[in-house]
Scaffold this active site. Sequence first.
Site, PDB file in Angstrom:
ATOM      1  N   GLU A 129       1.330  -1.178  -0.112  1.00 24.31           N
ATOM      2  CA  GLU A 129       0.257   0.133  -0.281  1.00 24.31           C
ATOM      3  C   GLU A 129       0.462   1.658  -0.526  1.00 24.31           C
ATOM      4  OE1 GLU A 129      -1.827   0.696   4.236  1.00 24.31           O
ATOM      5  OE2 GLU A 129      -1.860  -1.910   3.455  1.00 24.31           O
ATOM      6  N   CYS A 156       6.934  -6.728   6.767  1.00 28.67           N
ATOM      7  CA  CYS A 156       8.150  -6.258   7.752  1.00 28.67           C
ATOM      8  C   CYS A 156       8.513  -6.960   8.332  1.00 28.67           C
ATOM      9  CB  CYS A 156       8.301  -5.295   7.758  1.00 28.67           C
ATOM     10  SG  CYS A 156       9.383  -3.839   8.749  1.00 28.67           S
ATOM     11  N   CYS A 176       7.930  -4.523  15.336  1.00 29.19           N
ATOM     12  CA  CYS A 176       7.621  -2.523  15.920  1.00 29.19           C
ATOM     13  C   CYS A 176       5.635  -2.757  16.338  1.00 29.19           C
ATOM     14  CB  CYS A 176       7.445  -0.713  15.319  1.00 29.19           C
ATOM     15  SG  CYS A 176       9.172  -0.941  14.470  1.00 29.19           S
ATOM     16  N   GLY A 214       7.247  -2.478   5.413  1.00 30.02           N
ATOM     17  CA  GLY A 214       8.305  -2.260   5.474  1.00 30.02           C
ATOM     18  C   GLY A 214       9.666  -1.796   5.784  1.00 30.02           C
ATOM     19  N   GLU A 215      10.825  -2.331   6.027  1.00 26.23           N
ATOM     20  CA  GLU A 215      12.197  -1.477   5.930  1.00 26.23           C
ATOM     21  C   GLU A 215      12.579  -0.610   5.698  1.00 26.23           C
ATOM     22  OE1 GLU A 215      14.831   0.891   7.049  1.00 26.23           O
ATOM     23  OE2 GLU A 215      14.066   0.675   9.459  1.00 26.23           O
ATOM     24  N   LEU A 222      11.392   6.915  15.984  1.00 21.73           N
ATOM     25  CA  LEU A 222      12.748   7.095  17.425  1.00 21.73           C
ATOM     26  C   LEU A 222      11.414   6.383  18.707  1.00 21.73           C
ATOM     27  CD1 LEU A 222      15.433   7.310  18.418  1.00 21.73           C
ATOM     28  CD2 LEU A 222      14.052  10.192  19.833  1.00 21.73           C
ATOM     29  N   CYS A 231      -0.116   2.308   8.491  1.00 22.92           N
ATOM     30  CA  CYS A 231       0.464   1.030   7.339  1.00 22.92           C
ATOM     31  C   CYS A 231       0.399  -0.378   7.218  1.00 22.92           C
ATOM     32  CB  CYS A 231       2.153   1.676   6.912  1.00 22.92           C
ATOM     33  SG  CYS A 231       1.728   2.633   5.648  1.00 22.92           S
TER      34      CYS A 231
END
Length: 343
Positions: free
Chosen positions: A86, A106, A110, A153-154, A209, A327
């Site tokens: 997306e 991903c 997180c 994703g990263e 962060l 996301c």
Amino acid sequence: MKINNMTLKELEDWIVEKKYPKFRAKQLYTFFNKNKRIDIENSNLPKDIISEIGSLDIAEIECEFSSKLDDTKKYLFKLSDGNLVEGVLMKYKHGYSQCISTQVGCRMGCVFCASTKAGLIRNLTPAEMLRQVYSVENKLGIRVSNIILMGSGEPLDNYENTLKFLKILHSEEGHNMSYRNMTISTCGIVDRIYDLAKENLPITLAISLHSPNDDTRSKVLPVNRKYNLKSLIEACKYYSDENNSRITFEYTLISGENSSISDAYELFNLLKGFKYHINLIPLNSIEEYHKGRPSAEEIDMFKYKLISYGAEVTVRRELGRDISASCGQLRRKYEGGINEVCS
């Protein structure tokens, strides 16, 4: 490698190897990246070259979701293998900004991100990233002026493909987008931040962060267990010095978790010593993470306390909140048969 993933130099090497005239490489590159087309059979290239090309990597619009609150549009893109990613298109006074995905899923884990809940399925290719941009531009007849790699994703976990995508997007024979209009958002893969700094490209770096201390950050961002805040901040300072750039720190405010006066003071002290900007993001809850969204008063208190210390702070303008803003939410709903208004 599918041919629409190639840089101009790679295409030239491919064309020469196939014993065709070298100028055909630029024709192909322009066709894919300036003309933003994939219907190669309708090009003016000779049939013998077309027969050599084979299949292409694609990311075509499966669904468009339009916000009723603002001009934001959210997209599901379907890849050749049927996977979905997306992205978001945001309209500003200065032009259009598009947030794109760099991976299917991903693996960063997180806790408040929907994209990571099923783990990493695979990396996207450069062409699959490019087609997210080109498909939207073609559909709406617009030009995207800013790119943010903050979708699923990263980006730094798919480093080589991400960098190649940005270089093709930047090239004069392609989209010709300035590197200064590109932002990479990362949860903090320190080794790759150093690698990116050494590329000497003026790309904006945004760091997810979310906490000013290691104990709390490790709970919400598992990557902090490998790359702690000390190593992350050192890498950010290196990047800032090498590129003479300001780092953006994304800070998701979670009520009762990281939104106190002491958190604000700790955050300010953490970031002393280089150019930075703090972007506060009120939490968007997902099913697996039910922590509280801060009140307007809590957000203002945190913001103005940071400003009183001398920090540069904004609260992210929330766009498209009525179309599964976080996301990964939209893809999961769509794949689960829960459809919002799709066109």
